[in-house]
Design a protein around this motif. Structure first.
Motif, PDB file in Angstrom:
ATOM      1  N   ARG A  58       0.816  -1.220   0.000  1.00 56.51           N
ATOM      2  CA  ARG A  58       0.000   0.000   0.000  1.00 56.51           C
ATOM      3  C   ARG A  58       0.847   1.267   0.000  1.00 56.51           C
ATOM      4  O   ARG A  58       0.621   2.155  -0.830  1.00 56.51           O
ATOM      5  N   PRO A  59       1.813   1.432   0.876  1.00 63.37           N
ATOM      6  CA  PRO A  59       2.659   2.637   0.780  1.00 63.37           C
ATOM      7  C   PRO A  59       3.485   2.682  -0.501  1.00 63.37           C
ATOM      8  O   PRO A  59       3.822   3.764  -0.991  1.00 63.37           O
ATOM      9  N   VAL A  60       3.812   1.499  -1.042  1.00 63.04           N
ATOM     10  CA  VAL A  60       4.545   1.471  -2.299  1.00 63.04           C
ATOM     11  C   VAL A  60       3.686   2.063  -3.421  1.00 63.04           C
ATOM     12  O   VAL A  60       4.159   2.865  -4.235  1.00 63.04           O
ATOM     13  N   ARG A  65       2.499   6.692  -7.060  1.00 63.81           N
ATOM     14  CA  ARG A  65       1.608   7.738  -7.569  1.00 63.81           C
ATOM     15  C   ARG A  65       2.203   9.126  -7.330  1.00 63.81           C
ATOM     16  O   ARG A  65       1.941  10.058  -8.094  1.00 63.81           O
ATOM     17  N   ARG A  66       2.982   9.251  -6.288  1.00 61.66           N
ATOM     18  CA  ARG A  66       3.601  10.543  -5.987  1.00 61.66           C
ATOM     19  C   ARG A  66       4.887  10.772  -6.782  1.00 61.66           C
ATOM     20  O   ARG A  66       5.495  11.829  -6.683  1.00 61.66           O
ATOM     21  N   GLY A  67       5.275   9.792  -7.559  1.00 62.76           N
ATOM     22  CA  GLY A  67       6.477   9.954  -8.349  1.00 62.76           C
ATOM     23  C   GLY A  67       7.758   9.629  -7.607  1.00 62.76           C
ATOM     24  O   GLY A  67       8.844   9.972  -8.070  1.00 62.76           O
ATOM     25  N   GLU A  68       7.642   8.965  -6.442  1.00 63.39           N
ATOM     26  CA  GLU A  68       8.833   8.627  -5.663  1.00 63.39           C
ATOM     27  C   GLU A  68       9.439   7.320  -6.166  1.00 63.39           C
ATOM     28  O   GLU A  68       8.786   6.508  -6.817  1.00 63.39           O
ATOM     29  N   GLU A  69      10.714   7.129  -5.844  1.00 70.59           N
ATOM     30  CA  GLU A  69      11.427   5.901  -6.199  1.00 70.59           C
ATOM     31  C   GLU A  69      11.318   4.897  -5.059  1.00 70.59           C
ATOM     32  O   GLU A  69      11.378   5.271  -3.875  1.00 70.59           O
ATOM     33  N   ILE A  70      11.168   3.596  -5.377  1.00 71.39           N
ATOM     34  CA  ILE A  70      11.039   2.538  -4.376  1.00 71.39           C
ATOM     35  C   ILE A  70      12.421   1.959  -4.105  1.00 71.39           C
ATOM     36  O   ILE A  70      13.205   1.694  -5.029  1.00 71.39           O
TER      37      ILE A  70
END
Length: 1108
Positions: A58-60, A65-70
């Motif tokens: 879920r946080p991934v 969606r926010r454009g952050e890198e995992i």
């Protein structure tokens, strides 16, 4: 019991074996005994890992969606969990039934299976425990990448087009302006918005306007916290959000305003801008939809990016194509191809790249495809162009807007599309949901059109009654219509008969043949679902087969334009569902069959060569609109036909039927209109006001053009919804209905008005509250437009924008008496002509209200002495205000012609003292042109005085003015006016005017672009040389912006001016004629030196020159 016995025996055996084989065997046997426990532990670990995976996934998803890198270990863990549950645990659990199988003839469990599965389960549990421990380390699952910064690099695809440079410069200036922090750029898809803002970003960084420039497409939602933190650290930040489709929450993208308390929308917008200013953060947004920018994002300034000019399109096209060997042969084809691109960069680029290095045959094929509105045959490069436009279509927020756009595509490319036609089609097709009247339909339609314009899918036309589509938009709309909706605009009419009979799908719902050379039609159309058929005939001799309409019984809309037949096809009677029928520019001898179309709602005969409207039309009792506009030959409307159409909401007879009778024995009577209780739109011409029934009221009319009298014609543009033109021989002909029209009209023309001396007092004592345009002519008894003496403070003409007075030979004053502040407050244009007794144009009470005045024209008023005058009553009324002068800050144009007694522009004020102040007439608009003709002028500046200032004047024309003073004497007062003048024209000026400018004055004329002096017989030089005594070596630059200089009929002109070295840097056109004494343009001294007309001392850049 057997199982228990077996276990006892087995226990003995195991005990004995343990003694012999010790621990290895003991450990293996434990798997057998712990089988149940291991399997339960495995199932539990699978459940635990499933829950843990959900808590990580879920946080991934949110981070993505926010454009952050995992983080890589998080991604690896998720993969490992999936592999564990699917390839390790699942097979063990699924095969659990094998371990339950019994051996020894069903007496005991299968030990081999139990051992194997128990061991696998135990190992899997250990792996699951490790995965769960690893998940405990994931405090965060993602990170924010480094902000993108623009670099001072070449911007790909950017071209420095002339049309783009002013927009680019304006955006850069706005970015530097501290009053603006939310700036929008909008335009149709593919027009070059993104390329332009990238260039802006690069220059903004190069010019050190910002510490950091952030450029993102669509949103920065994934970087909100990081951007918010950055804004707190950086002093100057430019955030560019490209391609905005919907409203964005600025707080969600990191622009936080630190105020959780929500107020009104205005308060929130003010708070946002305040915080942006405090942080020196500016936002530049691009969108295809203006409404998203100005309404949703509250931008303060918006810039429209238009398509390129033909010259720019041509340049870009050949820059891409190169210089092919066959260019000479390709040039003719290229002209039409470039025209089809219509200045859209994405279309130019796609088509030019498709034709690069291609043969003549490829170019001819491309042109044929464009002529057929086919964008799908350009080597794949059209796909991007098509998808760009289609995306705008898909983002339209209503099906009604989409349907309307496709309806527009049924018309010819680049042609104006009639809004009236769109209304008729939409009502006939039922496209507008929950709309039941034409007024509702018209309002909804205009809303949809505005939305499509804001989305840059429709364009303004040259009239308010039509709209246009860009050619590329039109091509894509045709493609969507034909592919998705089975609506066909047939451009190629080759083999049309076969195409209509065989090639189009039978489920087709729309067919349009816009103005094509059609010579033959099929005997019968077979399209059972066809809803709209548009036949705009170019070949008037086309024959429509009698059975043509038998197979289209569901037809709702039929347009037959420019068809000439003896009678309508008999199969027309089969169209029992027809709602809209347009027979414009047609010529049928017999149209009685129309009476059988009982469901008809809209019927138009515009520009029809019809002489008599048959009685059968009276059978159309559901008719809502009957449009007979410009049926100039219509002489007879059968009695009681109109009164039978009781549902009629719209009746248009402009430039058409005028044969109204009083009793209606052989022709229609105005009395019949009283039966039309639903009538809201009316166009009508009544030759004589005396035949209007006194009880004929027009109170329900929302849209009307009513002409009463024999002096009016129907030419000219429609400015407003409600127009009344009234010739009144005697005021006692004014019925209640006409009085209602006078009170509600927005545009009013009045002629004669015999017996009326005071317009407002005798025609509408409410002061014409709705009137925007007033034209009054040939009223020889009128003395005042408004005489408020004895009324107190008078409120009149609060919405008036233009005032035209013509041939009012006894008019003494426009306004006599005091006015309320709102009176004339919206007036922009005044034009006065042939008012022989008018001595003063504006009273002080009126002049101080003219905050929006942009243009004044006064022609041939023989007794006019002053423009602004203060009456004796006003002197007493305003004595406590100590008014010293009035300033018209919005005046741009002043034209004065043939005013022989004009001596002053200003008034005689109360003597100013320390308590005096100025009246400034100028909020936001402007008027900058003056034309003065036929009036003696005291030097060039006679219209200007210390009392009335014109600081924004741009165009000044003086003709036939008696000039007695000199320009130089007025300099201190006129210098501000001089600085804004762009055009100055003097004609037929008499008096003692020997020169126009002193050197001091020309230093103020920094914006002058055009100077024309004609037939001013006393002028000896343009620039006064008397000022230069003792300074003969002067070197100077004059008129830095002057482009066009014309001198004609200056019989005493000796020279333009004098000076050692003179430069007119921008001069490109010079015209000199009938100046017999002109020997030198500029002399080196004040003496009459003889030099060549244009010597080396004069510098200019002439493009053309004519002298004689």
């Amino acid at each position: 019991m057997a199982v228990e016995t077996g276990l006892a025996v087995l226990s003995g055996i195991v005990s004995k074996v343990a003694e012999l084989f010790v621990d290895p065997i003991k450990q293996k046997m434990c798997y057998v005994f712990k089988y149940e426990k291991n399997m339960e532990q495995l199932k539990k670990k699978v459940d635990d890992l499933t829950n843990a995976r959900e808590r990580v996934e879920r946080p991934v998803e949110v981070a993505k969606r926010r454009g952050e890198e995992i983080y890589k270990d998080v991604e690896k863990w998720l993969i490992s969990v999936n592999e564990f549950t699917e390839t390790v645990a699942k097979p063990i659990i699924d095969d659990e039934d094998k371990a339950k199988k019994l051996c020894f003839k069903g007496v005991c469990p299968n030990l081999i299976f139990r051992y194997s599965f128990s061991k696998k389960a135990a190992n899997a549990v250990e792996d699951g425990v490790n995965l769960l421990r690893e998940a405990e380390r994931f405090a965060t699952v993602s990170y924010r990448p480094v902000l993108q910064r623009t670099k001072s690099v070449y911007i790909r695809d950017y071209q420095d087009f002339d049309s783009r440079m002013p927009i680019f410069q304006d955006i850069m200036l706005t970015l530097k302006d501290g009053d603006f922090n939310m700036i929008g750029v909008y335009g149709m898809g593919g027009v070059g918005k993104t390329t332009l803002v990238k260039k802006v970003a690069s220059h903004a960084k190069e010019d050190d306007l910002f510490d950091v420039v952030v450029l993102a497409e669509e949103s920065l939602a994934g970087r909100a916290t990081r951007l918010r933190d950055r804004l707190k650290k950086e002093e100057r930040v430019l955030v560019i959000l490209d391609n905005i489709w919907v409203q964005l929450d600025l707080d969600a993208i990191g622009i936080s305003f630190g105020n959780d308390k929500k107020g009104t929308i205005t308060q929130e917008v003010d708070q946002e801008r305040k915080v942006l200013n405090q942080r020196q953060c500016k936002m530049l947004l691009t969108s295809r939809n203006l409404d998203v920018l100005r309404n949703d994002m509250n931008t303060q300034m918006n810039f429209l990016i238009k398509t390129l000019s033909y010259e720019e399109t041509d340049s870009l096209f050949w820059k891409i194509v190169g210089d092919p060997a066959e260019k000479l042969n390709l040039s003719t084809i290229s002209v039409e191809i470039i025209q089809k691109c219509a200045g859209l960069p994405i279309a130019i680029t796609a088509i030019a790249n498709a034709l690069k290095n291609k043969s003549l045959s490829h170019w001819k094929n491309a042109l044929e495809q464009l002529r057929k509105c086919n964008l799908r045959n350009f080597g794949g490069r059209d796909a991007n162009m098509h998808s760009v436009i289609e995306l705008s279509y898909n983002f339209l927020d209503s099906e009604e807007a989409k349907s309307l756009l496709l309806l527009c595509s049924l018309h010819n490319v680049s042609c104006n599309v009639s809004i009236e036609d769109l209304l008729y089609y939409s009502m006939g097709l039922g496209l507008l949901q929950d709309v039941y009247t034409l007024v509702e339909g018209r309002n909804r339609l205009h809303t949809l059109i505005d939305n499509l314009k804001a989305s840059c899918l429709l364009l303004d036309s040259n009239t308010s009654e039509t709209v246009k589509m860009h050619e590329v938009i039109h091509f894509v709309a045709i493609s969507i219509a034909s592919t998705d909706e089975l609506m066909f605009n047939i451009q190629d009419v080759t083999e049309l008969k076969e195409k209509l009979e065989e090639k189009l799908p039978k489920e087709t719902i729309a067919i349009s043949l816009p103005y094509k050379d059609i010579f033959v039609l099929p005997e019968r159309l077979e399209y059972p679902k066809l809803k709209i058929l548009l036949l705009y005939m170019k070949n008037c001799s086309l024959q429509i087969p009698d059975a043509f309409f038998e197979g289209v019984k569901e037809l709702n809309v039929l347009n037959l334009t420019s068809v000439r037949l003896v009678s309508l096809p008999s199969s027309l009677r089969w169209l029992t569902n027809l709602q809209t029928l347009c027979l414009d520019r047609c010529r049928f001898e017999d149209i009685s069959i129309i009476g059988e179309l009982k469901k008809l709602k809209i019927l138009t005969f515009r520009f029809y060569k019809i002489e008599k409207l048959p009685r059968e039309i009276g059978q159309l009792t559901r008719l809502m609109s009957l449009n007979l506009r410009s049926c100039s030959k219509l002489r007879v409307i059968a009695p009681n036909v109109l009164s039978s159409l009781t549902r009629l909401e719209e009746l248009r007879l402009g430039n058409s039927f005028i044969g109204w009778e009083v009793e209606g024995r052989s022709n229609a009577s105005l009395v019949e209109l009283k039966q039309l209780s639903r009538l809201t739109t009316l166009g009508i011409h009544i030759l004589d006001a005396q035949i209007i029934p006194h009880d004929l009221l027009f109170e329900k009319l929302e849209d009307y053009r009513i002409f009463i009298g024999d002096v009016w014609d129907w030419s000219g543009k429609i400015k407003t919804l409600r127009t009344l033109k009234l010739k009144l021989n005697y005021s006692n002909y004014l019925g209640n209905g006409v009085k209602i029209l006078l009170n509600r009209s927005e545009e009013l023309y009045l002629d004669e008005l015999n017996g009326i001396k005071n317009v407002v007092d005798e025609l509408n004592r409410e002061g014409f509250p709705q009137l925007k345009h007033l034209h009054l002519q040939n009223a020889h008894e009128i003395q005042y437009i408004i005489n408020s003496i004895g009324w107190g403070l008078c409120n009149v003409f609060p919405k008036l924008e233009s005032l035209n007075l013509l041939n009012l030979i006894n008019l003494e004053k426009i306004c006599h008496g005091k006015l309320a502040t709102v009176s004339f407050s919206q007036l922009r244009i005044m034009k006065i002509r042939n008012c022989d007794r008018l001595k003063h144009l504006l009273t002080f009470s009126m002049a101080k209200n003219l905050l929006q005045l942009q243009e004044i024209e006064v022609i041939n008023c023989k007794k006019l002495e002053e423009i602004v005058f203060q009456e004796s009553e006003e002197l007493q009324a305003y004595q406590n205000e100590r008014i010293s002068r009035i300033e018209f800050t919005q005046l741009r144009t002043l034209r004065l012609q043939r005013l022989p007694l004009l001596t002053s522009f200003g008034f005689n004020p109360v003597t100013p003292d320390t308590g005096s102040h100025e009246i400034v007439a100028a909020p936001d608009a402007g008027s900058r042109e003056i034309v003065a003709e036929d009036e003696p002028i005291c030097g060039f500046m006679i219209p200007f005085s210390q009392k009335v200032l014109l600081p924004s004047l741009e165009k000044l024309e003086l003709s036939s003015i008696n000039i007695e003073c000199i320009w130089l004497d007025q300099l201190p007062i006129t210098s501000s006016c001089c600085r804004t003048l762009t055009s100055l024209t003097l004609k037929e000026c008499s008096g003692n005017l020997k020169y126009l400018f002193s050197y001091s004055v020309i230093q103020s004329l920094v914006e002058l672009q055009k100077l024309g002096i004609y037939n001013c017989k006393s002028i000896e030089e343009i620039i006064n040389t008397e000022e230069l005594r003792g300074e003969e070596t002067i070197s100077m630059k004059v008129f830095p912006e002057l482009i066009n200089l014309q001198q004609k009929g200056l019989l005493k002109l000796i020279r333009f001016g004098s000076g050692n070295s003179v430069e007119i840097p921008s001069l490109t056109r010079l015209y000199i004629k009938d100046c017999p004494n002109l020997k030198t343009f500029f002399s080196t001294s004040t003496s009459a030196d003889t030099h060549p007309l244009f010597g080396e001392k004069v510098t200019y850049n002439l493009f053309s020159r004519a002298t004689s």
